[in-house]
Design a protein around this motif. Structure first.
Motif, PDB file in Angstrom:
ATOM      1  N   PRO A  99       1.828 -34.404  14.990  1.00  0.00           N
ATOM      2  CA  PRO A  99       1.444 -35.706  14.457  1.00  0.00           C
ATOM      3  C   PRO A  99       1.232 -35.625  12.995  1.00  0.00           C
ATOM      4  CG  PRO A  99       0.472 -35.319  16.425  1.00  0.00           C
ATOM      5  CD  PRO A  99       0.876 -33.952  16.081  1.00  0.00           C
ATOM      6  N   GLY A 100       1.733 -36.613  12.260  1.00  0.00           N
ATOM      7  CA  GLY A 100       1.672 -36.485  10.606  1.00  0.00           C
ATOM      8  C   GLY A 100       2.552 -35.457  10.033  1.00  0.00           C
ATOM      9  N   GLY A 101       3.231 -34.568  10.773  1.00  0.00           N
ATOM     10  CA  GLY A 101       3.996 -33.556  10.107  1.00  0.00           C
ATOM     11  C   GLY A 101       3.544 -32.568   8.919  1.00  0.00           C
ATOM     12  N   ASP A 102       3.867 -32.659   7.928  1.00  0.00           N
ATOM     13  CA  ASP A 102       3.468 -31.686   6.885  1.00  0.00           C
ATOM     14  C   ASP A 102       2.123 -32.284   6.111  1.00  0.00           C
ATOM     15  OD1 ASP A 102       5.106 -29.363   7.370  1.00  0.00           O
ATOM     16  OD2 ASP A 102       6.607 -29.759   5.935  1.00  0.00           O
ATOM     17  N   ALA A 103       2.145 -33.620   6.416  1.00  0.00           N
ATOM     18  CA  ALA A 103       1.091 -34.402   5.617  1.00  0.00           C
ATOM     19  C   ALA A 103      -0.286 -34.153   6.621  1.00  0.00           C
ATOM     20  CB  ALA A 103       1.472 -35.724   5.639  1.00  0.00           C
ATOM     21  N   SER A 104      -0.049 -33.493   7.816  1.00  0.00           N
ATOM     22  CA  SER A 104      -1.336 -33.282   8.548  1.00  0.00           C
ATOM     23  C   SER A 104      -2.089 -32.145   8.146  1.00  0.00           C
ATOM     24  CB  SER A 104      -0.881 -33.036   9.948  1.00  0.00           C
ATOM     25  OG  SER A 104      -2.086 -32.508  10.777  1.00  0.00           O
ATOM     26  N   PRO A 105      -3.395 -32.346   7.755  1.00  0.00           N
ATOM     27  CA  PRO A 105      -4.283 -31.006   7.459  1.00  0.00           C
ATOM     28  C   PRO A 105      -4.130 -29.947   8.397  1.00  0.00           C
ATOM     29  CG  PRO A 105      -5.412 -33.123   7.186  1.00  0.00           C
ATOM     30  CD  PRO A 105      -4.108 -33.449   7.974  1.00  0.00           C
ATOM     31  N   LEU A 106      -3.935 -30.282   9.683  1.00  0.00           N
ATOM     32  CA  LEU A 106      -3.999 -29.352  10.828  1.00  0.00           C
ATOM     33  C   LEU A 106      -2.769 -28.887  11.011  1.00  0.00           C
ATOM     34  CD1 LEU A 106      -5.277 -27.693  13.223  1.00  0.00           C
ATOM     35  CD2 LEU A 106      -4.995 -29.666  14.541  1.00  0.00           C
ATOM     36  N   TRP A 107      -1.736 -29.593  11.306  1.00  0.00           N
ATOM     37  CA  TRP A 107      -0.274 -28.890  11.744  1.00  0.00           C
ATOM     38  C   TRP A 107       0.636 -28.859  10.626  1.00  0.00           C
ATOM     39  CZ3 TRP A 107      -1.124 -26.905  15.840  1.00  0.00           C
ATOM     40  CH2 TRP A 107      -1.831 -27.688  17.021  1.00  0.00           C
ATOM     41  N   GLY A 108       0.346 -29.370   9.384  1.00  0.00           N
ATOM     42  CA  GLY A 108       1.050 -29.158   8.138  1.00  0.00           C
ATOM     43  C   GLY A 108       0.320 -28.109   7.338  1.00  0.00           C
ATOM     44  N   ARG A 109      -0.548 -28.304   6.557  1.00  0.00           N
ATOM     45  CA  ARG A 109      -1.183 -27.332   5.465  1.00  0.00           C
ATOM     46  C   ARG A 109      -2.037 -26.067   6.583  1.00  0.00           C
ATOM     47  NH1 ARG A 109      -5.989 -26.324   2.345  1.00  0.00           N
ATOM     48  NH2 ARG A 109      -5.294 -25.273   0.391  1.00  0.00           N
ATOM     49  N   PHE A 110      -2.710 -26.344   7.372  1.00  0.00           N
ATOM     50  CA  PHE A 110      -3.351 -25.234   8.044  1.00  0.00           C
ATOM     51  C   PHE A 110      -2.254 -24.289   8.956  1.00  0.00           C
ATOM     52  CE2 PHE A 110      -7.509 -24.312  10.709  1.00  0.00           C
ATOM     53  CZ  PHE A 110      -7.849 -23.198   9.856  1.00  0.00           C
ATOM     54  N   ALA A 111      -1.413 -25.003   9.435  1.00  0.00           N
ATOM     55  CA  ALA A 111      -0.406 -24.251  10.306  1.00  0.00           C
ATOM     56  C   ALA A 111       0.374 -23.346   9.478  1.00  0.00           C
ATOM     57  CB  ALA A 111       0.423 -25.244  11.047  1.00  0.00           C
ATOM     58  N   ARG A 112       0.790 -24.103   8.071  1.00  0.00           N
ATOM     59  CA  ARG A 112       1.551 -23.389   7.196  1.00  0.00           C
ATOM     60  C   ARG A 112       0.664 -22.258   6.748  1.00  0.00           C
ATOM     61  NH1 ARG A 112       6.947 -24.337   4.814  1.00  0.00           N
ATOM     62  NH2 ARG A 112       7.607 -22.188   5.499  1.00  0.00           N
ATOM     63  N   TYR A 113      -0.513 -22.066   6.444  1.00  0.00           N
ATOM     64  CA  TYR A 113      -1.540 -20.906   6.281  1.00  0.00           C
ATOM     65  C   TYR A 113      -1.189 -19.749   7.365  1.00  0.00           C
ATOM     66  CZ  TYR A 113      -5.631 -18.285   5.882  1.00  0.00           C
ATOM     67  OH  TYR A 113      -6.262 -16.906   5.732  1.00  0.00           O
ATOM     68  N   PHE A 114      -1.376 -20.109   8.651  1.00  0.00           N
ATOM     69  CA  PHE A 114      -1.175 -18.971   9.558  1.00  0.00           C
ATOM     70  C   PHE A 114       0.297 -18.467   9.334  1.00  0.00           C
ATOM     71  CE2 PHE A 114      -4.652 -21.406  11.468  1.00  0.00           C
ATOM     72  CZ  PHE A 114      -5.565 -20.641  11.376  1.00  0.00           C
ATOM     73  N   GLY A 115       1.315 -19.480   8.984  1.00  0.00           N
ATOM     74  CA  GLY A 115       2.546 -18.924   9.037  1.00  0.00           C
ATOM     75  C   GLY A 115       2.617 -17.808   7.718  1.00  0.00           C
ATOM     76  N   LEU A 116       2.240 -18.061   6.543  1.00  0.00           N
ATOM     77  CA  LEU A 116       2.006 -17.377   5.492  1.00  0.00           C
ATOM     78  C   LEU A 116       1.352 -15.999   5.809  1.00  0.00           C
ATOM     79  CD1 LEU A 116       2.381 -16.891   2.501  1.00  0.00           C
ATOM     80  CD2 LEU A 116       0.172 -18.003   2.158  1.00  0.00           C
ATOM     81  N   ARG A 117       0.356 -16.191   6.388  1.00  0.00           N
ATOM     82  CA  ARG A 117      -0.623 -15.006   6.897  1.00  0.00           C
ATOM     83  C   ARG A 117       0.510 -14.095   7.589  1.00  0.00           C
ATOM     84  NH1 ARG A 117      -6.069 -15.614  10.384  1.00  0.00           N
ATOM     85  NH2 ARG A 117      -4.417 -15.456  12.018  1.00  0.00           N
ATOM     86  N   THR A 118       0.949 -14.619   8.703  1.00  0.00           N
ATOM     87  CA  THR A 118       1.731 -13.894   9.670  1.00  0.00           C
ATOM     88  C   THR A 118       3.000 -12.996   8.855  1.00  0.00           C
ATOM     89  OG1 THR A 118       1.512 -15.416  11.331  1.00  0.00           O
ATOM     90  CG2 THR A 118       3.712 -14.043  11.570  1.00  0.00           C
ATOM     91  N   ARG A 119       3.610 -13.839   7.930  1.00  0.00           N
ATOM     92  CA  ARG A 119       4.538 -13.210   7.069  1.00  0.00           C
ATOM     93  C   ARG A 119       4.103 -12.028   6.190  1.00  0.00           C
ATOM     94  NH1 ARG A 119       9.579 -14.213   4.518  1.00  0.00           N
ATOM     95  NH2 ARG A 119       9.934 -12.497   2.867  1.00  0.00           N
ATOM     96  N   VAL A 120       2.852 -12.218   5.726  1.00  0.00           N
ATOM     97  CA  VAL A 120       2.344 -11.286   4.617  1.00  0.00           C
ATOM     98  C   VAL A 120       2.163 -10.099   5.287  1.00  0.00           C
ATOM     99  CG1 VAL A 120       0.239 -10.712   3.145  1.00  0.00           C
ATOM    100  CG2 VAL A 120       1.726 -12.688   2.928  1.00  0.00           C
ATOM    101  N   LEU A 121       1.406 -10.145   6.589  1.00  0.00           N
ATOM    102  CA  LEU A 121       0.940  -8.804   7.400  1.00  0.00           C
ATOM    103  C   LEU A 121       1.936  -8.380   7.961  1.00  0.00           C
ATOM    104  CD1 LEU A 121      -2.625 -10.590   8.630  1.00  0.00           C
ATOM    105  CD2 LEU A 121      -2.082  -9.153   6.688  1.00  0.00           C
ATOM    106  N   ASP A 122       3.131  -9.056   8.483  1.00  0.00           N
ATOM    107  CA  ASP A 122       4.368  -8.588   9.140  1.00  0.00           C
ATOM    108  C   ASP A 122       4.905  -7.449   7.962  1.00  0.00           C
ATOM    109  OD1 ASP A 122       4.259 -10.051  11.326  1.00  0.00           O
ATOM    110  OD2 ASP A 122       6.030 -11.113  10.861  1.00  0.00           O
ATOM    111  N   ASP A 123       4.892  -8.075   6.823  1.00  0.00           N
ATOM    112  CA  ASP A 123       5.472  -7.231   5.647  1.00  0.00           C
ATOM    113  C   ASP A 123       4.604  -5.931   5.312  1.00  0.00           C
ATOM    114  OD1 ASP A 123       7.474  -9.030   5.399  1.00  0.00           O
ATOM    115  OD2 ASP A 123       6.561  -9.781   3.437  1.00  0.00           O
ATOM    116  N   PHE A 124       3.414  -6.025   5.410  1.00  0.00           N
ATOM    117  CA  PHE A 124       2.475  -4.775   5.322  1.00  0.00           C
ATOM    118  C   PHE A 124       2.681  -3.961   6.404  1.00  0.00           C
ATOM    119  CE2 PHE A 124      -1.498  -3.174   7.186  1.00  0.00           C
ATOM    120  CZ  PHE A 124      -1.947  -2.405   6.464  1.00  0.00           C
ATOM    121  N   LEU A 125       2.617  -4.167   7.706  1.00  0.00           N
ATOM    122  CA  LEU A 125       2.800  -3.402   8.683  1.00  0.00           C
ATOM    123  C   LEU A 125       4.176  -2.679   8.672  1.00  0.00           C
ATOM    124  CD1 LEU A 125       1.575  -5.587  11.729  1.00  0.00           C
ATOM    125  CD2 LEU A 125       0.373  -3.334  10.730  1.00  0.00           C
TER     126      LEU A 125
END
Length: 303
Positions: free
Chosen positions: A66-92
């Protein structure tokens, strides 16, 4: 905000309290997986979301949010977790491929599927520590899709408030060889003394050549952002009150503590990696991510 249900309030599994945040992160990873400019791929994430009654109706693809990327939850917050996943994947992967470590410990592993989805070098052993109920849910879902780990995987049912170090060594962990440690989305739920005890235990168990990554929040007053869109949308749409789950006590300086014990440590904001990778959240007004820090540490001296 955690990948773990180790400190779940009111339930030992993933259906309430901190456990729900493990499902939130899984939903974010599922959405990230289906983005055209995906930072990380996790084909198991949507199965975790659909496998729990509490999250069965949540979105797992961008066009379902709901709201797509404009949604604070499913847009920005979800993208934060995607970024965190990528960065920590790279670290490992950098730690095992470049530094040569073959022993990995995921503390509060929750619904982390890295043992299954990353391309591990031969000889790697992945220890996953979390509560028995969390691991039981995880195994049920993974078995349902016939998932096979890409490295030797050793799940350990233990509460991080108990003697998890004893359980780890009993499971075959070797204190004489380098270890890669990951503490993702956990420490801000712990009281300061518990964070310090965890960091000290990691230090005690780490041979030279070990590496550690963890996430902290450094706000002096978390309630300063109580009206942040990230907090209000998560509470309104999912019934998850993150501020009610976080420890409110002043945080210890674990990076300095590690440095005093012979580690080298660097502290970054998530926004540093948004700029580096070209995708992810950037600072905004009334930002609940303002105090988030990702810490990377290496033990190069004598243990």
């Amino acid at each position: 905000m955690a990948d773990t249900a180790s400190l779940s309030t009111g339930t030992d599994g993933v259906e309430g309290g901190v456990g729900l945040t493990a499902l939130l992160v899984a939903a974010a990873r599922a959405i990230e997986t289906h983005r055209p400019d995906s930072l990380a791929q996790d084909v198991y994430a949507e199965h975790f979301v659909r496998g729990a009654e509490a999250s069965a109706h949540w979105p797992v693809r961008p066009d379902q949010a709901p709201g797509g990327d404009a949604s604070p939850l499913w847009g920005r917050f979800a993208r934060y977790f995607g970024l965190r996943t990528r960065v920590l994947d790279d670290f490992l992967l950098r730690s095992v491929r470049t530094a040569g470590a073959r022993q990995v410990v995921l503390l509060g592993a929750g619904l982390d599927a890295r043992a299954f989805r990353l391309d591990w070098p031969s000889g790697c052993v992945i220890f996953e520590i979390d509560r028995e109920a969390v691991l039981a849910f995880k195994h049920k879902v993974l078995d349902s899709v016939s998932a096979e780990p890409g490295a030797t995987r050793v799940p350990i049912g233990a509460d991080l408030r108990d003697d998890w170090a004893g359980a780890l060594t009993s499971a075959g962990f070797d204190t004489t060889i380098p270890t890669v440690w990951l503490v993702e989305g956990l420490l801000f739920y712990l009281p300061p003394a518990a964070e310090t005890a965890l960091i000290d235990t990691v230090d005690r168990l780490s041979a030279p050549g070990s590496a550690l990554a963890y996430e902290v929040k450094l706000e002096k007053d978390l309630t300063e952002y109580r009206d942040s869109p990230l907090y209000t949308s998560t509470r309104r749409e999912l019934g998850i009150d993150l501020l009610g789950l976080f420890s409110r006590e002043p945080r210890p300086d674990s990076a300095a503590r590690l440095t005093d014990r012979g580690w080298t440590a660097s502290v970054h904001t998530p926004f540093d990696f948004t700029r580096r990778l070209g995708r992810g959240p950037l600072p905004e007004e009334n930002d609940a991510l303002a105090g988030n820090r990702w810490v990377f540490a290496d033990r190069t001296g004598a243990a």
